[in-house]
Design a protein around this motif. Structure first.
Motif, PDB file in Angstrom:
ATOM      1  N   GLY A  11      -5.554 108.208  15.067  1.00 25.19           N
ATOM      2  CA  GLY A  11      -6.715 109.035  15.366  1.00 25.19           C
ATOM      3  C   GLY A  11      -7.903 108.702  14.475  1.00 25.19           C
ATOM      4  O   GLY A  11      -9.049 108.667  14.928  1.00 25.19           O
ATOM      5  N   ALA A  12      -7.634 108.435  13.197  1.00 27.73           N
ATOM      6  CA  ALA A  12      -8.720 108.082  12.278  1.00 27.73           C
ATOM      7  C   ALA A  12      -9.344 106.737  12.639  1.00 27.73           C
ATOM      8  O   ALA A  12     -10.539 106.523  12.423  1.00 27.73           O
ATOM      9  CB  ALA A  12      -8.193 108.051  10.846  1.00 27.73           C
ATOM     10  N   ALA A  13      -8.530 105.829  13.195  1.00 30.15           N
ATOM     11  CA  ALA A  13      -9.019 104.483  13.531  1.00 30.15           C
ATOM     12  C   ALA A  13      -9.398 104.360  15.004  1.00 30.15           C
ATOM     13  O   ALA A  13      -9.572 103.244  15.501  1.00 30.15           O
ATOM     14  CB  ALA A  13      -7.943 103.452  13.192  1.00 30.15           C
ATOM     15  N   LEU A  14      -9.541 105.481  15.709  1.00 29.09           N
ATOM     16  CA  LEU A  14      -9.816 105.429  17.146  1.00 29.09           C
ATOM     17  C   LEU A  14     -11.107 104.677  17.506  1.00 29.09           C
ATOM     18  O   LEU A  14     -11.101 103.851  18.428  1.00 29.09           O
ATOM     19  CB  LEU A  14      -9.851 106.857  17.701  1.00 29.09           C
ATOM     20  CG  LEU A  14      -9.613 107.002  19.209  1.00 29.09           C
ATOM     21  CD1 LEU A  14      -8.285 106.398  19.610  1.00 29.09           C
ATOM     22  CD2 LEU A  14      -9.679 108.470  19.612  1.00 29.09           C
ATOM     23  N   PRO A  15     -12.228 104.910  16.809  1.00 28.51           N
ATOM     24  CA  PRO A  15     -13.434 104.131  17.132  1.00 28.51           C
ATOM     25  C   PRO A  15     -13.216 102.628  16.984  1.00 28.51           C
ATOM     26  O   PRO A  15     -13.706 101.837  17.788  1.00 28.51           O
ATOM     27  CB  PRO A  15     -14.475 104.647  16.135  1.00 28.51           C
ATOM     28  CG  PRO A  15     -14.003 106.014  15.765  1.00 28.51           C
ATOM     29  CD  PRO A  15     -12.510 105.919  15.773  1.00 28.51           C
ATOM     30  N   LEU A  16     -12.491 102.227  15.943  1.00 29.80           N
ATOM     31  CA  LEU A  16     -12.207 100.806  15.742  1.00 29.80           C
ATOM     32  C   LEU A  16     -11.361 100.253  16.881  1.00 29.80           C
ATOM     33  O   LEU A  16     -11.618  99.155  17.392  1.00 29.80           O
ATOM     34  CB  LEU A  16     -11.495 100.612  14.409  1.00 29.80           C
ATOM     35  CG  LEU A  16     -11.028  99.191  14.078  1.00 29.80           C
ATOM     36  CD1 LEU A  16     -12.228  98.273  13.913  1.00 29.80           C
ATOM     37  CD2 LEU A  16     -10.181  99.193  12.813  1.00 29.80           C
ATOM     38  N   LEU A  17     -10.344 101.006  17.299  1.00 26.73           N
ATOM     39  CA  LEU A  17      -9.495 100.560  18.401  1.00 26.73           C
ATOM     40  C   LEU A  17     -10.295 100.447  19.693  1.00 26.73           C
ATOM     41  O   LEU A  17     -10.037  99.561  20.511  1.00 26.73           O
ATOM     42  CB  LEU A  17      -8.321 101.532  18.578  1.00 26.73           C
ATOM     43  CG  LEU A  17      -7.358 101.633  17.385  1.00 26.73           C
ATOM     44  CD1 LEU A  17      -6.279 102.669  17.664  1.00 26.73           C
ATOM     45  CD2 LEU A  17      -6.723 100.277  17.087  1.00 26.73           C
ATOM     46  N   LEU A  18     -11.265 101.339  19.875  1.00 27.59           N
ATOM     47  CA  LEU A  18     -12.125 101.253  21.068  1.00 27.59           C
ATOM     48  C   LEU A  18     -12.948  99.968  21.058  1.00 27.59           C
ATOM     49  O   LEU A  18     -13.146  99.342  22.110  1.00 27.59           O
ATOM     50  CB  LEU A  18     -13.059 102.469  21.121  1.00 27.59           C
ATOM     51  CG  LEU A  18     -12.455 103.777  21.642  1.00 27.59           C
ATOM     52  CD1 LEU A  18     -13.454 104.910  21.529  1.00 27.59           C
ATOM     53  CD2 LEU A  18     -12.003 103.612  23.090  1.00 27.59           C
ATOM     54  N   LEU A  19     -13.432  99.575  19.885  1.00 27.09           N
ATOM     55  CA  LEU A  19     -14.195  98.333  19.793  1.00 27.09           C
ATOM     56  C   LEU A  19     -13.351  97.132  20.199  1.00 27.09           C
ATOM     57  O   LEU A  19     -13.808  96.235  20.915  1.00 27.09           O
ATOM     58  CB  LEU A  19     -14.725  98.143  18.375  1.00 27.09           C
ATOM     59  CG  LEU A  19     -15.878  99.054  17.939  1.00 27.09           C
ATOM     60  CD1 LEU A  19     -16.236  98.809  16.484  1.00 27.09           C
ATOM     61  CD2 LEU A  19     -17.094  98.823  18.834  1.00 27.09           C
ATOM     62  N   PHE A  20     -12.095  97.095  19.731  1.00 27.46           N
ATOM     63  CA  PHE A  20     -11.211  95.997  20.119  1.00 27.46           C
ATOM     64  C   PHE A  20     -10.912  96.038  21.612  1.00 27.46           C
ATOM     65  O   PHE A  20     -10.774  95.003  22.255  1.00 27.46           O
ATOM     66  CB  PHE A  20      -9.907  96.078  19.315  1.00 27.46           C
ATOM     67  CG  PHE A  20     -10.031  95.545  17.922  1.00 27.46           C
ATOM     68  CD1 PHE A  20     -10.214  94.190  17.692  1.00 27.46           C
ATOM     69  CD2 PHE A  20      -9.988  96.399  16.833  1.00 27.46           C
ATOM     70  CE1 PHE A  20     -10.330  93.696  16.410  1.00 27.46           C
ATOM     71  CE2 PHE A  20     -10.106  95.920  15.540  1.00 27.46           C
ATOM     72  CZ  PHE A  20     -10.278  94.558  15.322  1.00 27.46           C
ATOM     73  N   SER A  21     -10.809  97.243  22.161  1.00 24.60           N
ATOM     74  CA  SER A  21     -10.556  97.364  23.594  1.00 24.60           C
ATOM     75  C   SER A  21     -11.743  96.861  24.404  1.00 24.60           C
ATOM     76  O   SER A  21     -11.585  96.188  25.426  1.00 24.60           O
ATOM     77  CB  SER A  21     -10.263  98.833  23.941  1.00 24.60           C
ATOM     78  OG  SER A  21     -10.030  98.986  25.317  1.00 24.60           O
ATOM     79  N   ILE A  22     -12.959  97.174  23.942  1.00 28.06           N
ATOM     80  CA  ILE A  22     -14.169  96.697  24.627  1.00 28.06           C
ATOM     81  C   ILE A  22     -14.229  95.172  24.594  1.00 28.06           C
ATOM     82  O   ILE A  22     -14.651  94.524  25.555  1.00 28.06           O
ATOM     83  CB  ILE A  22     -15.415  97.308  23.961  1.00 28.06           C
ATOM     84  CG1 ILE A  22     -15.457  98.824  24.215  1.00 28.06           C
ATOM     85  CG2 ILE A  22     -16.688  96.647  24.465  1.00 28.06           C
ATOM     86  CD1 ILE A  22     -16.523  99.547  23.419  1.00 28.06           C
ATOM     87  N   ALA A  23     -13.799  94.580  23.487  1.00 30.49           N
ATOM     88  CA  ALA A  23     -13.836  93.123  23.343  1.00 30.49           C
ATOM     89  C   ALA A  23     -12.689  92.435  24.069  1.00 30.49           C
ATOM     90  O   ALA A  23     -12.590  91.205  24.026  1.00 30.49           O
ATOM     91  CB  ALA A  23     -13.796  92.758  21.864  1.00 30.49           C
TER      92      ALA A  23
END
Length: 431
Positions: A350-362
């Motif tokens: 949950g704390a790293a959710l924005p980071l995981l979203l960035l990898f998903s976008i890429a």
């Protein structure tokens, strides 16, 4: 009759452990507590070292302010595309073109510092993530080297009131439900934050080894929090020993895998700023200290719960030996392991959710995401902490089973605890 009745309904705590075992526990914990105390004295920093502010990120002077008026103006007329990025109102297209529509022209008044009462203008674009309102409290950055008109800029909103109110509601809820135990828990929480802010952080900034500081500080927090919340008893001492053994395992595994995976601990703007200001700080050691301190809170929960479970099992059936107590306790521990590990992993995710979203976008593969240092740090942090949690269950359960079953029914302590009750019951039967 009254004497027999009082003993027949006694519901005191379980019989204490033998005097010999209490001495053994004290022989282990007293030197450990003394070593922690000496370590804090030796490493005590005496405050964070002074440095010249860079004006970057958190390392800049700030003052409190207030929005006194808002005026809607055409964005093109105020050249909104050239608003400095530090104000949080930069144009969505990299500052190359002014947005269309109305911008907010906010007049801000400084409320603290030498320029109290000074006013400046802040332009807020329509698509800015942070919008200002009249009367709103804000935080402004001060850049003394900049021209007079550009020395102040809005960097955040003042959230002290809602945060203080929420903290007050939390404190009241803890005391109302937990009563005296809840009050001691709040005091222990305050002491823990004091150790963190007055000892751990300044000591690391002074150049002490982050791992040593983390271990000493975490041990001090553990001793203070557990004994303050749960009392100076053999039960708490067993939980302390189980927590200590698990922390040592976490420190060992963390040290091995952080070095093996070549994790530098310098992965974002904040850690980069720390390394730039204090290049002597061992960032990988700081990462390991964070793993140890972060695991401590969940470890306390697991070890205290397991110890209490074994104690209650023994109180329900005093005839159970250490092996039977261990088996029963470990069955409870398995359920605890499943829930705690899942909680820990989801908390980090949950704390790293924005980071995981960035990898998903890429459209990055799972392997590429896991291999990046930023994500690898969280993986190592989660798995090392989880291994320590899993290991704490059998270790603490075994210690508790051995300690609580040390007093057999024929021992003086057990006889003193159970004899009057049986005598009272016989007296009641005769009558």
């Amino acid at each position: 009759m009254s004497h027999g009745h009082s003993h027949s309904h006694s519901h005191g705590p379980a019989a204490p452990v033998s005097k010999h075992l209490r001495k053994v526990i004290a022989a282990v914990l007293i030197p450990f507590a003394a070593a922690v105390f000496v370590g804090m004295i030796v490493l005590w920093p005496g405050g964070a070292p002074a440095h010249e502010r860079t004006g970057v990120g958190f390392d800049r002077q700030t003052q409190q302010g207030k929005v006194v008026s808002i005026e809607l103006v055409d964005c093109k007329s105020v050249n909104a595309a050239q608003v400095p990025p530090s104000s949080g109102t930069s144009a969505p297209q990299g500052g190359k073109a002014a947005p269309s529509g109305d911008c907010k022209k906010a007049t801000v008044e400084i409320g603290t510092g030498p320029d109290r009462g000074h006013r400046f203008v802040e332009i807020v674009q329509p698509g800015a993530p942070r919008q200002l309102e009249t009367g709103q409290g804000i935080v402004v950055a001060y850049a003394p080297a900049a021209p007079r008109d550009l020395q102040y800029s809005v960097i955040d909103v003042n959230r002290k009131l809602p945060l203080a109110l929420l903290a007050g509601i939390f404190a009241v809820a803890v005391v109302v439900v937990g009563r005296l135990r809840g009050l001691f828990a709040l005091i222990a929480l305050a002491v823990s934050f004091s150790v963190l802010t007055l000892f751990i952080l300044p000591a690391i900034l002074q150049g002490s080894n982050p791992l040593v500081v983390g271990v000493v500080g975490a041990s001090a927090i553990m001793l203070i929090a557990l004994y303050m919340c749960h009392g100076l008893t053999a039960r708490t001492s067993v939980a302390v020993l189980g927590t200590l053994a698990s922390l040592l395992l976490i420190g060992l595994l963390g040290s091995v895998f952080i070095g093996w995976a070549f994790l530098s601990g310098n992965t974002d703007d904040n850690t980069g700023l720390i390394h730039g200001l204090y290049p002597h700080i061992d960032m990988s050691g700081l990462l390991l200290a964070g793993v140890i301190i972060g695991s401590l809170g969940v470890l306390d929960d697991v070890t205290v719960t397991q110890t209490s479970a074994v104690w209650e099992l023994h109180q329900a059936d005093p005839s159970m030996g250490p092996r039977a107590l261990y088996r029963a306790g470990i069955r409870i521990g398995r359920d605890h392991i499943a829930s705690v590990v899942n909680t820990l992993v989801l908390a980090y995710a949950g704390a790293a959710l924005p980071l995981l979203l960035l990898f998903s976008i890429a459209n990055s593969s799972v392997g590429a995401v896991a291999n990046s240092e930023l994500v690898a740090e969280e993986i190592v942090r989660t798995l090392v902490g989880s291994i320590g949690l899993v290991a704490s269950v059998p270790v603490t359960t075994a210690l508790a089973a051995l300690v609580v079953s040390a007093d057999r029914p024929g021992s003086p302590a057990a006889g003193a605890a159970s004899g009057p009750s049986r005598k009272g019951r016989g007296r009641r039967r005769k009558r």
